[in-house]
Structure formats: C-alpha cells, structure tokens
Design a protein around this motif. Structure first.
Motif, PDB file in Angstrom:
ATOM      1  N   GLN A  56       0.848  -1.187   0.000  1.00 48.77           N
ATOM      2  CA  GLN A  56       0.000   0.000   0.000  1.00 48.77           C
ATOM      3  C   GLN A  56       0.889   1.243   0.000  1.00 48.77           C
ATOM      4  N   SER A  57       0.363   2.345  -0.516  1.00 44.61           N
ATOM      5  CA  SER A  57       1.152   3.565  -0.646  1.00 44.61           C
ATOM      6  C   SER A  57       1.502   4.160   0.719  1.00 44.61           C
ATOM      7  N   THR A  58       2.745   4.641   0.847  1.00 42.82           N
ATOM      8  CA  THR A  58       3.165   5.338   2.064  1.00 42.82           C
ATOM      9  C   THR A  58       2.892   6.838   1.968  1.00 42.82           C
ATOM     10  N   GLY A  59       2.673   7.319   0.740  1.00 39.62           N
ATOM     11  CA  GLY A  59       2.465   8.751   0.526  1.00 39.62           C
ATOM     12  C   GLY A  59       3.747   9.521   0.259  1.00 39.62           C
ATOM     13  N   ARG A  60       4.895   8.842   0.346  1.00 37.69           N
ATOM     14  CA  ARG A  60       6.171   9.517   0.104  1.00 37.69           C
ATOM     15  C   ARG A  60       6.571   9.397  -1.367  1.00 37.69           C
ATOM     16  N   ILE A  61       7.242  10.445  -1.871  1.00 37.56           N
ATOM     17  CA  ILE A  61       7.812  10.419  -3.211  1.00 37.56           C
ATOM     18  C   ILE A  61       9.318  10.222  -3.080  1.00 37.56           C
ATOM     19  N   VAL A  62       9.846   9.220  -3.769  1.00 35.15           N
ATOM     20  CA  VAL A  62      11.274   8.897  -3.710  1.00 35.15           C
ATOM     21  C   VAL A  62      11.915   9.282  -5.041  1.00 35.15           C
ATOM     22  N   HIS A  63      12.977  10.084  -4.980  1.00 32.09           N
ATOM     23  CA  HIS A  63      13.700  10.504  -6.180  1.00 32.09           C
ATOM     24  C   HIS A  63      14.996   9.693  -6.277  1.00 32.09           C
ATOM     25  N   ILE A  64      15.218   9.053  -7.409  1.00 28.30           N
ATOM     26  CA  ILE A  64      16.361   8.159  -7.594  1.00 28.30           C
ATOM     27  C   ILE A  64      17.144   8.587  -8.837  1.00 28.30           C
ATOM     28  N   PRO A  65      18.470   8.743  -8.745  1.00 29.71           N
ATOM     29  CA  PRO A  65      19.261   9.129  -9.923  1.00 29.71           C
ATOM     30  C   PRO A  65      19.209   8.042 -10.995  1.00 29.71           C
ATOM     31  N   ASN A  66      19.179   8.471 -12.244  1.00 31.50           N
ATOM     32  CA  ASN A  66      19.037   7.527 -13.355  1.00 31.50           C
ATOM     33  C   ASN A  66      20.188   6.539 -13.466  1.00 31.50           C
ATOM     34  N   ASN A  67      21.392   6.933 -13.017  1.00 31.75           N
ATOM     35  CA  ASN A  67      22.545   6.043 -13.196  1.00 31.75           C
ATOM     36  C   ASN A  67      22.444   4.760 -12.374  1.00 31.75           C
ATOM     37  N   ILE A  68      21.467   4.677 -11.477  1.00 33.44           N
ATOM     38  CA  ILE A  68      21.316   3.475 -10.655  1.00 33.44           C
ATOM     39  C   ILE A  68      20.928   2.263 -11.499  1.00 33.44           C
ATOM     40  N   VAL A  69      20.324   2.505 -12.677  1.00 39.79           N
ATOM     41  CA  VAL A  69      19.880   1.388 -13.521  1.00 39.79           C
ATOM     42  C   VAL A  69      21.051   0.583 -14.071  1.00 39.79           C
ATOM     43  N   PHE A  70      22.262   1.147 -14.032  1.00 42.31           N
ATOM     44  CA  PHE A  70      23.434   0.426 -14.523  1.00 42.31           C
ATOM     45  C   PHE A  70      24.024  -0.508 -13.471  1.00 42.31           C
ATOM     46  N   ASN A  71      23.668  -0.296 -12.201  1.00 38.25           N
ATOM     47  CA  ASN A  71      24.306  -1.048 -11.114  1.00 38.25           C
ATOM     48  C   ASN A  71      23.347  -1.896 -10.291  1.00 38.25           C
ATOM     49  N   GLU A  72      22.046  -1.685 -10.440  1.00 39.50           N
ATOM     50  CA  GLU A  72      21.070  -2.397  -9.626  1.00 39.50           C
ATOM     51  C   GLU A  72      20.040  -3.112 -10.500  1.00 39.50           C
ATOM     52  N   ALA A  73      19.526  -4.216  -9.981  1.00 40.73           N
ATOM     53  CA  ALA A  73      18.474  -4.952 -10.695  1.00 40.73           C
ATOM     54  C   ALA A  73      17.157  -4.190 -10.598  1.00 40.73           C
ATOM     55  N   VAL A  74      16.448  -4.093 -11.718  1.00 36.99           N
ATOM     56  CA  VAL A  74      15.145  -3.427 -11.762  1.00 36.99           C
ATOM     57  C   VAL A  74      14.069  -4.499 -11.907  1.00 36.99           C
ATOM     58  N   MET A  75      13.173  -4.593 -10.926  1.00 35.28           N
ATOM     59  CA  MET A  75      12.077  -5.567 -10.973  1.00 35.28           C
ATOM     60  C   MET A  75      10.793  -4.837 -11.349  1.00 35.28           C
ATOM     61  N   ASN A  76      10.260  -5.183 -12.502  1.00 41.00           N
ATOM     62  CA  ASN A  76       9.074  -4.512 -13.025  1.00 41.00           C
ATOM     63  C   ASN A  76       7.859  -5.420 -12.842  1.00 41.00           C
ATOM     64  N   TYR A  77       6.838  -4.911 -12.138  1.00 38.09           N
ATOM     65  CA  TYR A  77       5.640  -5.693 -11.863  1.00 38.09           C
ATOM     66  C   TYR A  77       4.707  -5.769 -13.071  1.00 38.09           C
ATOM     67  N   THR A  78       4.768  -4.789 -13.949  1.00 43.25           N
ATOM     68  CA  THR A  78       3.717  -4.642 -14.963  1.00 43.25           C
ATOM     69  C   THR A  78       4.212  -4.639 -16.402  1.00 43.25           C
ATOM     70  N   GLU A  79       5.499  -4.780 -16.630  1.00 41.74           N
ATOM     71  CA  GLU A  79       6.014  -4.746 -18.000  1.00 41.74           C
ATOM     72  C   GLU A  79       5.587  -5.994 -18.758  1.00 41.74           C
ATOM     73  N   GLY A  80       5.055  -5.805 -19.941  1.00 40.72           N
ATOM     74  CA  GLY A  80       4.662  -6.929 -20.780  1.00 40.72           C
ATOM     75  C   GLY A  80       3.410  -7.610 -20.283  1.00 40.72           C
ATOM     76  N   PHE A  81       3.514  -8.372 -19.203  1.00 43.62           N
ATOM     77  CA  PHE A  81       2.381  -9.092 -18.621  1.00 43.62           C
ATOM     78  C   PHE A  81       1.920  -8.338 -17.390  1.00 43.62           C
ATOM     79  N   THR A  82       0.708  -7.822 -17.410  1.00 44.45           N
ATOM     80  CA  THR A  82       0.257  -6.879 -16.377  1.00 44.45           C
ATOM     81  C   THR A  82      -0.354  -7.540 -15.146  1.00 44.45           C
ATOM     82  N   PHE A  83      -0.091  -8.839 -14.948  1.00 40.03           N
ATOM     83  CA  PHE A  83      -0.563  -9.531 -13.752  1.00 40.03           C
ATOM     84  C   PHE A  83       0.624 -10.157 -13.029  1.00 40.03           C
TER      85      PHE A  83
END
Length: 278
Positions: A137-164
């Motif tokens: 559930q939402s905490t109400g906080r907005i988190v700002h993350i630098p774009n360069n993190i995508v080169f060093n960390e795994a990105v887990m996408n809940y909704t890409e391609g298959f939306t369930f």
C-alpha cells in the motif's frame, strides 16, 4: 561582435521557449491520453533544449577558432566534475531507449518499491509503496532516484509486458480437520479470481513472448496442500493486478473465516502447547 552574439543567443532562448509552449498547447488540445501527453511534453522539452544549446555553443565556439577547440578545453573538466550527472543522462537515454520501465509501472529497485510518476533527465521519481506499510500500500512519500542506478542495480518490473502477478495466501488448519472439505471450500472461493478474459491474457502473453521467454501452462487459480508440524497448510495461488493485492487478501480472508466458521469439522490452526501432569 560579442554584443551581436549575445543578442542571437537570447533570441534563440526566447524562440525555444515560445516553441515549447506552442507545442504544449497543441499536445494538450489534441492528445487525450495522459501518459502519451506527458511523454510528449518531456521529449519535446529535451529536444528543444539540446538543439538550442548546440546552436548557442556553435555561435560562441567560433570565437575560439573551432568547435573542436572549444570542446577540448572544457570536456576534461566537465567529465571530472559532472561524472554523476553524465552517467545519469546516460541512464536516462537507457531508460528512454530500452524502456526497462515507463510512467505508471510499478517497480522495485534497491529494495525500494513504488509506482513511476516521473522520468527526468537526471532522475526518476516513485510514489513509494510498502516500507513500514504492509501489502504494498502507498506510504504517501515520493522517492527521487538518480538515473545512473539502472546500470548497477536490478530493476524488478511488476507490470512490463504481462500486467498480472502471482499472489499467494497461506491457510493453516489443524491436523484433525476435514481437509477435503476445507480444500473444496478454498477452491470454490478462488473461482472468483479466475481470469475473466483468458483469451485476452493469452494474447498479452503471446505478445510478450516476442521479447521475453515467458511461459505459463496454467493461468487458473490453484490450491496446493502440504503437511507441516503445526497442521495442514494450504497455499492459495492466483493471478492478480499488482494494485489489488491487499484488497484480494482482505476479501479472501473474510470469506475463508466466514465459510470455515460454519463447519464444525474445520478449525484454523494456531500456535499452542500442551502441558502433561501426573
């Protein structure tokens, strides 16, 4: 000569701003989809900014002899001082071109979960879920993350391609309960979570398979059973929209408790201990 260049540079900035606001007006009027309109705003702003910067740099670089000379003087300093900025811009290009996520997707990166609400040149922003709040559930906080993190960390996408996503709920009953009846009740309750449009989901999976090797033989809900030390454990597994996990869990538990309370030979298990005395 310098005054002339200043005038041209200021004129370039003014014209760029005017063109941007004209494009915003056109996009707002003719593009109804919020996601497409937002993306159009972003792309047009970046393109206009880059073009105006290149034009201004080319104007002023002539006084140094050539553009190559000008770039050679500042490139070393810029690379050292703005290393994180440059890698974040590279990360933005990666996000725009490869699209590991887009606006509206729910992702998890570096143990931070949330819905993408903005992607800018240097960072992307999430509307955070979970953390001290349970069941995403939402905490109400907005988190700002630098774009360069995508080169060093795994990105887990809940909704890409298959939306369930698959969700599971564990139900524990006592060893002396009527497990056959309990399993029948749980399977009956899960019928509500059977995909309403199975063909549509299969088409979505087929489309996703062109990019990723995703294969599900069975999309219908299922109940698994296991015997553990404290009782008989049922695992309810079903497809759900990522934003409905908590609601589905709440609704299922309400129905489970209601149905089990009507059966004398089914009891939910909980931690107990027995004391023997002589």
């Amino acid at each position: 000569l310098t005054t002339h260049k200043i005038i041209i540079s200021l004129t370039t900035i003014v014209i760029t701003v005017l063109i941007y606001f004209i494009l915003r007006t056109i996009f707002s009027k003719y593009i109804k989809d919020k996601k497409i309109r937002y993306t159009s705003f972003k792309i047009s702003r970046y393109i206009l900014t880059i073009l105006s910067i290149l034009l201004i740099v080319s104007i002023w670089a002539k006084s140094l002899g050539s553009l190559a000379t000008f770039l050679g003087l500042v490139s070393a300093g810029i690379t050292f001082a703005l290393k994180d900025v440059i890698t974040s811009i590279a990360g933005w290009l990666y996000i725009i071109i490869k699209r590991p996520f887009s606006i509206g997707d729910r992702i998890e990166i570096k143990k931070i979960k949330g819905d993408i609400i903005d992607i800018s040149l240097l960072r992307f922003s999430l509307l955070e879920v979970e953390n001290w709040i349970k069941d995403e559930q939402s905490t109400g906080r907005i988190v700002h993350i630098p774009n360069n993190i995508v080169f060093n960390e795994a990105v887990m996408n809940y909704t890409e391609g298959f939306t369930f996503i698959w969700n599971e709920i564990n139900v524990l009953i006592t060893l002396n309960s009527n497990w056959e009846k309990a399993k029948y009740i749980l399977e009956d309750l899960l019928k509500h979570y059977k995909p309403q449009n199975n063909e549509k989901i299969k088409k979505e999976l087929k489309k996703t398979n062109k990019k990723y090797l995703i294969s599900y033989r069975n999309l219908t809900p299922i109940v698994y059973m296991d015997v553990i030390d404290s009782g008989i454990k049922f695992t309810l597994r079903y497809l759900i929209n990522p934003w409905e996990r908590r609601k589905s869990k709440n609704d299922l538990w309400e129905q489970i408790i209601k149905r089990f309370s009507q059966e004398r030979d089914i009891n939910l298990a909980y931690k107990t201990f027995t004391v023997y005395t002589k």
